[in-house]
Design a protein around this motif. Structure first.
Motif, mmCIF file in Angstrom:
data_model
loop_
_atom_site.group_PDB
_atom_site.id
_atom_site.type_symbol
_atom_site.label_atom_id
_atom_site.label_comp_id
_atom_site.label_asym_id
_atom_site.label_seq_id
_atom_site.Cartn_x
_atom_site.Cartn_y
_atom_site.Cartn_z
ATOM 1 N N LEU A 44 -62.341 -8.925 -41.628
ATOM 2 C CA LEU A 44 -63.074 -10.058 -42.185
ATOM 3 C C LEU A 44 -62.797 -11.340 -41.415
ATOM 4 O O LEU A 44 -63.713 -12.119 -41.141
ATOM 5 N N VAL A 45 -61.538 -11.554 -41.045
ATOM 6 C CA VAL A 45 -61.186 -12.748 -40.271
ATOM 7 C C VAL A 45 -61.853 -12.703 -38.902
ATOM 8 O O VAL A 45 -62.416 -13.695 -38.434
ATOM 9 N N GLN A 46 -61.822 -11.550 -38.267
ATOM 10 C CA GLN A 46 -62.450 -11.398 -36.956
ATOM 11 C C GLN A 46 -63.957 -11.657 -37.049
ATOM 12 O O GLN A 46 -64.536 -12.332 -36.194
ATOM 13 N N SER A 47 -64.602 -11.156 -38.088
ATOM 14 C CA SER A 47 -66.034 -11.384 -38.267
ATOM 15 C C SER A 47 -66.334 -12.857 -38.518
ATOM 16 O O SER A 47 -67.319 -13.391 -38.005
ATOM 17 N N ALA A 48 -65.496 -13.517 -39.295
ATOM 18 C CA ALA A 48 -65.698 -14.945 -39.565
ATOM 19 C C ALA A 48 -65.569 -15.771 -38.295
ATOM 20 O O ALA A 48 -66.370 -16.684 -38.052
ATOM 21 N N VAL A 49 -64.574 -15.466 -37.478
ATOM 22 C CA VAL A 49 -64.389 -16.197 -36.217
ATOM 23 C C VAL A 49 -65.582 -15.966 -35.296
ATOM 24 O O VAL A 49 -66.089 -16.902 -34.665
ATOM 25 N N THR A 50 -66.073 -14.744 -35.241
ATOM 26 C CA THR A 50 -67.235 -14.430 -34.412
ATOM 27 C C THR A 50 -68.465 -15.182 -34.903
ATOM 28 O O THR A 50 -69.240 -15.723 -34.103
#
Length: 69
Positions: A44-50
């Motif tokens: 989820l964090v990786q998707s938010a940063v992307t």
């Protein structure tokens, strides 16, 4: 409709369709592997940063910073 409102409408519609398609493909891939459908916090964090990076690039395109001379 004015041109800017029409653009917002089309952009919103395309964004919603893209979101539904992404969720469908995510759930389908997880089910095929027999895994729980819930994403991990790291994913989820990786998707938010992307997503934030993508939005930043869109804003820069609108400001003309992405153009080459």
């Amino acid at each position: 409709m004015r041109r800017d409102r029409w653009g917002l409408f089309i952009g919103g519609l395309l964004g919603a369709l893209f979101g539904v398609l992404a969720a469908y493909l995510y759930l389908k891939a997880r089910r095929e592997r027999g895994e729980d459908a819930r994403p991990s916090p790291a994913a989820l964090v990786q998707s938010a940063v992307t997503l934030v990076t993508l939005l930043r690039q869109i804003v820069e395109m609108a400001e003309g910073k992405g153009r080459r001379a």
